[in-house]
Write an enzyme that holds these catalytic residues in place. Sequence first.
Site, PDB file in Angstrom:
ATOM      1  N   TYR A  67       0.824  -1.223   0.000  1.00 31.37           N
ATOM      2  CA  TYR A  67       0.000   0.000   0.000  1.00 31.37           C
ATOM      3  C   TYR A  67       0.859   1.274   0.000  1.00 31.37           C
ATOM      4  O   TYR A  67       0.808   2.076  -0.933  1.00 31.37           O
ATOM      5  CB  TYR A  67      -0.916  -0.077   1.226  1.00 31.37           C
ATOM      6  CG  TYR A  67      -1.799   1.110   1.482  1.00 31.37           C
ATOM      7  CD1 TYR A  67      -2.460   1.777   0.453  1.00 31.37           C
ATOM      8  CD2 TYR A  67      -1.999   1.560   2.792  1.00 31.37           C
ATOM      9  CE1 TYR A  67      -3.289   2.859   0.720  1.00 31.37           C
ATOM     10  CE2 TYR A  67      -2.826   2.623   3.067  1.00 31.37           C
ATOM     11  CZ  TYR A  67      -3.462   3.276   2.033  1.00 31.37           C
ATOM     12  OH  TYR A  67      -4.281   4.337   2.316  1.00 31.37           O
ATOM     13  N   ASN A  93      11.192 -11.607   9.790  1.00 32.67           N
ATOM     14  CA  ASN A  93      11.050 -10.760   8.600  1.00 32.67           C
ATOM     15  C   ASN A  93      11.468  -9.319   8.884  1.00 32.67           C
ATOM     16  O   ASN A  93      12.288  -8.745   8.167  1.00 32.67           O
ATOM     17  CB  ASN A  93       9.592 -10.796   8.130  1.00 32.67           C
ATOM     18  CG  ASN A  93       9.430 -10.314   6.693  1.00 32.67           C
ATOM     19  OD1 ASN A  93      10.327 -10.482   5.880  1.00 32.67           O
ATOM     20  ND2 ASN A  93       8.292  -9.728   6.388  1.00 32.67           N
ATOM     21  N   TYR A 104       4.882  -6.686  16.905  1.00 30.27           N
ATOM     22  CA  TYR A 104       5.007  -5.847  15.711  1.00 30.27           C
ATOM     23  C   TYR A 104       5.778  -4.561  16.050  1.00 30.27           C
ATOM     24  O   TYR A 104       6.795  -4.238  15.430  1.00 30.27           O
ATOM     25  CB  TYR A 104       3.619  -5.514  15.136  1.00 30.27           C
ATOM     26  CG  TYR A 104       3.662  -4.373  14.162  1.00 30.27           C
ATOM     27  CD1 TYR A 104       4.384  -4.472  12.972  1.00 30.27           C
ATOM     28  CD2 TYR A 104       3.015  -3.167  14.441  1.00 30.27           C
ATOM     29  CE1 TYR A 104       4.457  -3.405  12.090  1.00 30.27           C
ATOM     30  CE2 TYR A 104       3.084  -2.101  13.562  1.00 30.27           C
ATOM     31  CZ  TYR A 104       3.805  -2.224  12.391  1.00 30.27           C
ATOM     32  OH  TYR A 104       3.881  -1.162  11.526  1.00 30.27           O
ATOM     33  N   ASN A 162      -1.862   6.653  11.314  1.00 31.49           N
ATOM     34  CA  ASN A 162      -2.760   5.789  10.526  1.00 31.49           C
ATOM     35  C   ASN A 162      -2.789   6.181   9.049  1.00 31.49           C
ATOM     36  O   ASN A 162      -3.456   7.161   8.676  1.00 31.49           O
ATOM     37  CB  ASN A 162      -4.166   5.832  11.112  1.00 31.49           C
ATOM     38  CG  ASN A 162      -4.238   5.141  12.455  1.00 31.49           C
ATOM     39  OD1 ASN A 162      -3.545   5.521  13.397  1.00 31.49           O
ATOM     40  ND2 ASN A 162      -5.032   4.099  12.546  1.00 31.49           N
ATOM     41  N   HIS A 171      -8.242  -2.724   8.657  1.00 23.68           N
ATOM     42  CA  HIS A 171      -8.234  -1.290   8.964  1.00 23.68           C
ATOM     43  C   HIS A 171      -9.622  -0.660   8.856  1.00 23.68           C
ATOM     44  O   HIS A 171     -10.433  -1.066   8.030  1.00 23.68           O
ATOM     45  CB  HIS A 171      -7.245  -0.568   8.044  1.00 23.68           C
ATOM     46  CG  HIS A 171      -5.831  -0.967   8.305  1.00 23.68           C
ATOM     47  ND1 HIS A 171      -5.086  -1.681   7.408  1.00 23.68           N
ATOM     48  CD2 HIS A 171      -5.056  -0.807   9.397  1.00 23.68           C
ATOM     49  CE1 HIS A 171      -3.895  -1.924   7.928  1.00 23.68           C
ATOM     50  NE2 HIS A 171      -3.857  -1.415   9.141  1.00 23.68           N
ATOM     51  N   LEU A 172      -9.815   0.337   9.692  1.00 26.42           N
ATOM     52  CA  LEU A 172     -11.151   0.922   9.841  1.00 26.42           C
ATOM     53  C   LEU A 172     -11.702   1.507   8.538  1.00 26.42           C
ATOM     54  O   LEU A 172     -12.826   1.187   8.144  1.00 26.42           O
ATOM     55  CB  LEU A 172     -11.097   2.010  10.937  1.00 26.42           C
ATOM     56  CG  LEU A 172     -12.411   2.725  11.199  1.00 26.42           C
ATOM     57  CD1 LEU A 172     -13.462   1.757  11.727  1.00 26.42           C
ATOM     58  CD2 LEU A 172     -12.204   3.877  12.188  1.00 26.42           C
ATOM     59  N   PHE A 210     -15.042  -1.220  17.840  1.00 28.31           N
ATOM     60  CA  PHE A 210     -14.352  -1.978  18.895  1.00 28.31           C
ATOM     61  C   PHE A 210     -14.260  -1.156  20.181  1.00 28.31           C
ATOM     62  O   PHE A 210     -13.234  -0.557  20.474  1.00 28.31           O
ATOM     63  CB  PHE A 210     -12.951  -2.389  18.425  1.00 28.31           C
ATOM     64  CG  PHE A 210     -12.952  -3.361  17.270  1.00 28.31           C
ATOM     65  CD1 PHE A 210     -13.957  -4.301  17.110  1.00 28.31           C
ATOM     66  CD2 PHE A 210     -11.919  -3.350  16.335  1.00 28.31           C
ATOM     67  CE1 PHE A 210     -13.951  -5.195  16.042  1.00 28.31           C
ATOM     68  CE2 PHE A 210     -11.893  -4.244  15.272  1.00 28.31           C
ATOM     69  CZ  PHE A 210     -12.921  -5.164  15.121  1.00 28.31           C
ATOM     70  N   ARG A 260     -10.871  -4.141  21.209  1.00 18.63           N
ATOM     71  CA  ARG A 260      -9.802  -4.943  20.604  1.00 18.63           C
ATOM     72  C   ARG A 260      -8.606  -4.854  21.549  1.00 18.63           C
ATOM     73  O   ARG A 260      -8.226  -3.750  21.934  1.00 18.63           O
ATOM     74  CB  ARG A 260      -9.471  -4.332  19.237  1.00 18.63           C
ATOM     75  CG  ARG A 260      -8.614  -5.178  18.346  1.00 18.63           C
ATOM     76  CD  ARG A 260      -8.459  -4.544  16.974  1.00 18.63           C
ATOM     77  NE  ARG A 260      -7.705  -3.291  17.017  1.00 18.63           N
ATOM     78  CZ  ARG A 260      -7.353  -2.604  15.928  1.00 18.63           C
ATOM     79  NH1 ARG A 260      -7.703  -3.022  14.730  1.00 18.63           N
ATOM     80  NH2 ARG A 260      -6.673  -1.479  16.043  1.00 18.63           N
TER      81      ARG A 260
END
Length: 323
Positions: A11, A92, A141, A170, A187-188, A206, A276
């Site tokens: 992206y 990774n 992450y 974001n 994603h939202l 959430f 969440r």
Amino acid sequence: MKIFLTGGAGYIGSVTTECLLNEGHEVTVFDNLEQGHRAAIDPRATFLQGDLRERDEVREAMLSAQPDAVMHFAAYALVGESMQDPMKYFRNNVTGGIHLVEAMLAADVKRFIFSSTCATYGFPDQVPMTEELLQRPVNPYGESKLMFEKVLLWAQSQCGLQPVFLRYFNACGATATFGEDHDPESHLIPLVLFVAQGKRDHIKIFGDDYNTPDGTCIRDYIHIVDLAQAHILAVTSDKTGAFNLGNGSGYSVKEVIDVARKVTGHPIPAEVAPRRPGDPDRLVASAQKARDVLGWQPQFPDLETIVAHAWEWHQRHPQGYAE
Ligand code: UDP
């Protein structure tokens, strides 16, 4: 400049490739196409398929490209998955990154623009968040991104690397050509637009009992083109160090859904669901340093414009890149 760009089929990498090419730079995309899309690689770029975990593949690609600088987007980026399978993230995002640095040193390339994240801060002590805040990630992450920032700091002091850490908030929005297509999507903004497209019945909110005015989480949504511009400013400067990239204004989940209702004309039914795990109440950037030091000026800070650009892309690509 000649840029070696990892993750150019993803992206943020796809849009940055497009913006670099529009400004006359040359781009070699290095991507394994595991999560990215072949169709997301700008046809004007040179494409080398390869995997960061394969040390020789990275080295060979770097030596053949002979770039002036590296932009490193390729990474795993799902918080929930990182809790389930942390080693996948470290292998990774850290080991792969080390291979990239080794390849750069072998090819005598010094400038490194790294896609880092506000997730390196964990739960912030203060909002808006400046670069000086303590970095205490709360998931593998964020930890993997922080570990690699530290690798880069040692590569700077011991090997002469010139790293820039761009800590994104974001990322959202799209260009006329490239947009957001993750599988699975978490994603939202894209999920809200899937409801407007009839692909989903409703959006789940959430948690609505956070310590915010309407009870839903507040995030700092930043247009992907503005992120891409920050990379170009960083790579063409001689600056090193960390920069937060956000608009400095937060929107709640409910506000995002309301904006999407206005942009799409669809009622977008929403239901409150449990929180969440790991979501802080509020994550908002202070991007003053990027403005002062890099001269960065976001062009699309308005959430309605951001959502409208994403909506245009999703309408043109109802199946994402799968068509
Ligand atoms: N969110 C939500 N419903 C969804 C997806 C996300 O309420 O279906 C919320 C999420 O809890 C967070 C905000 O939207 O507060 C932004 O989440 P996203 O996953 O887009 O980005 P993140 O902030 O996790 O990087």
